[in-house]
Design a protein around this motif. Structure first.
Motif, mmCIF file in Angstrom:
data_model
loop_
_atom_site.group_PDB
_atom_site.id
_atom_site.type_symbol
_atom_site.label_atom_id
_atom_site.label_comp_id
_atom_site.label_asym_id
_atom_site.label_seq_id
_atom_site.Cartn_x
_atom_site.Cartn_y
_atom_site.Cartn_z
ATOM 1 N N UNK A 6 35.380 49.499 45.107
ATOM 2 C CA UNK A 6 35.886 50.925 45.952
ATOM 3 C C UNK A 6 37.451 50.576 46.211
ATOM 4 N N UNK A 7 38.199 49.650 46.323
ATOM 5 C CA UNK A 7 39.322 50.041 46.454
ATOM 6 C C UNK A 7 39.952 50.313 45.083
ATOM 7 N N UNK A 8 40.105 49.914 44.107
ATOM 8 C CA UNK A 8 40.661 49.575 42.520
ATOM 9 C C UNK A 8 40.921 51.474 42.816
ATOM 10 N N UNK A 54 45.799 43.004 36.926
ATOM 11 C CA UNK A 54 44.823 41.908 37.293
ATOM 12 C C UNK A 54 45.326 40.356 36.785
ATOM 13 N N UNK A 55 46.782 40.075 36.625
ATOM 14 C CA UNK A 55 47.049 39.235 35.296
ATOM 15 C C UNK A 55 46.855 38.067 37.242
ATOM 16 N N UNK A 56 47.103 38.183 38.266
ATOM 17 C CA UNK A 56 46.581 37.531 39.846
ATOM 18 C C UNK A 56 45.231 36.891 38.918
ATOM 19 N N UNK A 57 44.326 37.819 39.128
ATOM 20 C CA UNK A 57 42.530 37.204 39.256
ATOM 21 C C UNK A 57 42.287 36.773 37.549
ATOM 22 N N UNK A 74 45.324 40.376 43.349
ATOM 23 C CA UNK A 74 45.994 41.215 42.028
ATOM 24 C C UNK A 74 47.454 42.178 42.452
ATOM 25 N N UNK A 75 47.745 43.067 42.099
ATOM 26 C CA UNK A 75 48.630 44.272 42.042
ATOM 27 C C UNK A 75 48.770 45.765 41.656
ATOM 28 N N UNK A 125 51.157 43.549 46.412
ATOM 29 C CA UNK A 125 50.106 42.878 46.401
ATOM 30 C C UNK A 125 49.136 41.899 47.293
ATOM 31 N N UNK A 126 47.788 42.196 46.471
ATOM 32 C CA UNK A 126 46.588 42.495 47.497
ATOM 33 C C UNK A 126 45.915 40.928 47.444
ATOM 34 N N UNK A 127 45.197 40.275 47.831
ATOM 35 C CA UNK A 127 44.176 39.221 48.113
ATOM 36 C C UNK A 127 43.659 39.138 48.660
ATOM 37 N N UNK A 128 42.350 38.998 47.119
ATOM 38 C CA UNK A 128 41.342 39.714 47.427
ATOM 39 C C UNK A 128 40.069 39.080 47.957
ATOM 40 N N UNK A 129 40.562 37.446 48.120
ATOM 41 C CA UNK A 129 39.957 36.481 49.256
ATOM 42 C C UNK A 129 39.269 37.142 51.024
#
Length: 96
Positions: A12-14, A26-29, A36-37, A50-54
């Protein structure tokens, strides 16, 4: 400060960020990380989020200089439209 009951679903955020014209890195993921950024113009401000999905924490950087300008703890920005809309995009409002 406005209260939230928790993080919105990542999908939903995306969708919200893409609808607002932000691109998603999504490189970080993809490399096994938990962030992700979101990059682009957010309410007429060039930003990288920069958002922490955890844990749902985030940092916001100036899209031109790379300087950190906000985070999930930036209560002093509560009245700024761009910041309030960012919180609403990332978190479920209390009472919803």
């Amino acid at each position: 400060m406005k209260q939230f009951k928790g993080n919105r679903k990542y999908e939903d955020i995306c969708a919200t960020m893409e609808a607002a014209g932000m691109t998603i890195d999504r490189t970080g993921l993809e490399n096994g990380g938990d962030h992700c950024q979101f990059k682009g113009s957010w309410y007429k401000k060039p930003l990288t989020v920069m958002y922490n999905t955890f844990n749902g924490q985030f940092c916001v950087f100036n899209g031109f200089t790379g300087e950190e300008i906000a985070s999930h703890m930036s209560e002093e920005l509560e009245g700024e439209e761009w910041y309030s809309k960012l919180l609403e995009a990332l978190y479920e409002p209390l009472g919803a």
